[in-house]
Design a protein around this motif. Structure first.
Motif, PDB file in Angstrom:
ATOM      1  N   GLU B 101      61.756  21.785 -61.409  1.00 46.84           N
ATOM      2  CA  GLU B 101      61.110  22.343 -62.164  1.00 46.84           C
ATOM      3  C   GLU B 101      59.294  21.797 -62.543  1.00 46.84           C
ATOM      4  O   GLU B 101      58.271  22.280 -62.717  1.00 46.84           O
ATOM      5  N   ALA B 102      59.722  20.516 -62.799  1.00 47.33           N
ATOM      6  CA  ALA B 102      58.269  19.586 -62.583  1.00 47.33           C
ATOM      7  C   ALA B 102      57.914  19.757 -61.861  1.00 47.33           C
ATOM      8  O   ALA B 102      55.837  19.854 -62.275  1.00 47.33           O
ATOM      9  N   PHE B 103      57.920  19.187 -60.463  1.00 50.50           N
ATOM     10  CA  PHE B 103      56.652  19.511 -59.494  1.00 50.50           C
ATOM     11  C   PHE B 103      56.597  21.019 -59.450  1.00 50.50           C
ATOM     12  O   PHE B 103      55.592  21.490 -58.699  1.00 50.50           O
ATOM     13  N   GLU B 104      57.363  21.710 -59.181  1.00 50.66           N
ATOM     14  CA  GLU B 104      57.157  23.449 -58.516  1.00 50.66           C
ATOM     15  C   GLU B 104      56.239  23.644 -60.332  1.00 50.66           C
ATOM     16  O   GLU B 104      55.212  24.661 -59.681  1.00 50.66           O
ATOM     17  N   ALA B 105      56.320  23.688 -61.590  1.00 51.49           N
ATOM     18  CA  ALA B 105      55.443  24.380 -62.046  1.00 51.49           C
ATOM     19  C   ALA B 105      53.625  23.171 -61.424  1.00 51.49           C
ATOM     20  O   ALA B 105      52.878  24.096 -61.729  1.00 51.49           O
ATOM     21  N   ALA B 106      53.806  22.016 -61.336  1.00 53.02           N
ATOM     22  CA  ALA B 106      52.512  21.063 -61.229  1.00 53.02           C
ATOM     23  C   ALA B 106      51.777  22.056 -59.720  1.00 53.02           C
ATOM     24  O   ALA B 106      51.084  22.229 -59.539  1.00 53.02           O
ATOM     25  N   ASP B 107      52.821  21.661 -58.891  1.00 54.95           N
ATOM     26  CA  ASP B 107      52.511  22.509 -58.012  1.00 54.95           C
ATOM     27  C   ASP B 107      51.258  24.186 -57.443  1.00 54.95           C
ATOM     28  O   ASP B 107      50.586  24.492 -57.419  1.00 54.95           O
ATOM     29  N   HIS B 108      52.678  24.758 -58.629  1.00 52.19           N
ATOM     30  CA  HIS B 108      52.356  25.903 -58.534  1.00 52.19           C
ATOM     31  C   HIS B 108      50.838  26.534 -58.993  1.00 52.19           C
ATOM     32  O   HIS B 108      49.856  27.731 -58.546  1.00 52.19           O
ATOM     33  N   LEU B 109      50.551  25.900 -60.646  1.00 45.87           N
ATOM     34  CA  LEU B 109      49.422  25.657 -60.772  1.00 45.87           C
ATOM     35  C   LEU B 109      48.447  25.777 -60.021  1.00 45.87           C
ATOM     36  O   LEU B 109      47.247  25.714 -60.491  1.00 45.87           O
ATOM     37  N   MET B 110      48.446  24.372 -59.101  1.00 47.10           N
ATOM     38  CA  MET B 110      47.326  23.501 -58.829  1.00 47.10           C
ATOM     39  C   MET B 110      47.160  24.681 -57.850  1.00 47.10           C
ATOM     40  O   MET B 110      46.114  24.890 -57.188  1.00 47.10           O
TER      41      MET B 110
END
Lengths: 81, 146, 146, 81
Positions: B101-110
């Protein structure tokens, strides 16, 4: 009276970033027409693909009535961060 | 939290603060975007936001990400104004129970920030200035989350 | 660089150092893994490595990731010994020209570390100690990169 | 003489983490047999699924000759970090 803000390329075209327009134009389109009448190049730039408008910091599609004191921003295509 | 600022920042200091006192967060992912010099082609970057609009838009996306990815917390700091090569432009941190979740959220936000966030960006170099628009890659990266 | 250490570390301090002096790196992604308390179920974690073997294995994977994802740099710091809830266990940072490579490399390295890195881990809690093995999720996450 | 190291659960079973075995067993399997002869429970644990061996810090599959001074590690299934 409304406050008009330009962002991105639009500012280069117009040569200004912020001005007051008085009296208050009835609608967003009326404001655009007025700016275009004063500055043909800006009028063309405002009509270009990807340019958006925000009234009181909310994006607007199509025309909308303007109230006195409104803040109207014309946004060039965004660059992203 | 979303912050736009003209002052330079240290991504490490932001990460230290963000990680503190998290006993139930298993994963913190951070992204730091750095202004590239392009081997001398870019001498400075100029980044403009529409205060009250840009931050509200980003806040809205951050809130949606918080729910979508079950985040414990999210922090977004974005530079505006003049930025020199080597300086950080953007910092995103996400905290979640698990790393996916932490990886996907950061990826998505960027992806969102790079392609759709309301900024106007100009590169200044020896040959003058040019406005930057999102690349095709940026647009298709962002479309992955639609 | 790969480092195994028994001393606690501050992920922010590691990120600050890692970001310094990078004029051609556009993207730095960091992952910080934090020991979770499980609402009191875990009082401490005990992590053992085989010095000279564990670090060599991780170094091998880091080198492969450097090539596979065109990384400018990679840093892996892993705690060993006794770890209290809220403390960082692992820190991974990746530097690349563009964000996609930096994200994928960090994600990949974490999947490897969580499922295949030669560590032996024990959770201590009010009900005694138990050895931890990778979850099915960890194994399938790691298999994405094979 | 070889140095034998145990990791993870194996250590709990054996009650030790490191010892010297002298004289040097001819092969890895001979070493395993010798450990099993001394401690049946450890012998079973060494034969369990997922247990690996490393000789001089390199993983080994199957049997291999041991040289004097070798370091032999028996590795329980790894936990990951």
């Amino acid at each position: 009276m409304v406050r008009v803000l330009l962002f991105g390329r639009l500012r280069d075209v117009a040569g200004w970033r912020e001005r007051l327009v008085d009296p208050t134009p009835a609608t967003l389109f009326a404001l655009k027409n007025r700016l275009a009448a004063e500055d043909l190049a800006l009028g063309e730039a405002l009509a270009a693909a990807g340019v958006q408008a925000a009234v009181d910091r909310a994006l607007v599609r199509g025309d909308i009535a303007l109230a006195a004191g409104a803040e109207v921003a014309f946004l060039s295509p965004m660059s992203g961060g | 939290m979303v912050r736009l600022q003209s002052e330079a920042f240290d991504p490490g200091a932001l990460l230290s603060g963000f990680c503190q006192g998290r006993e139930e967060t298993g994963a913190v992912v951070s992204f730091t975007g750095i202004a590239r010099g392009g081997a001398g082609a870019v001498t400075r970057l100029e980044l403009e936001a529409y205060p009250g609009f840009t931050d509200a838009e980003i806040e809205r996306i951050a809130d949606a990400a918080r729910t979508r990815f079950s985040l414990h917390d999210v922090l977004i700091v974005h530079r505006i104004g003049e930025i020199a090569p080597g300086e950080a432009i953007v910092f995103v941190a996400t905290a979640a129970a698990h790393r996916r979740e932490a990886f996907e959220a950061a990826d998505h936000l960027m992806d969102y920030l790079k392609s759709r966030a309301p900024f106007w960006k100009r590169e200044h170099g020896p040959d003058g200035a040019r406005w930057i628009e999102p690349t095709e890659q940026d647009r298709s990266d962002a479309a992955r989350w639609d």
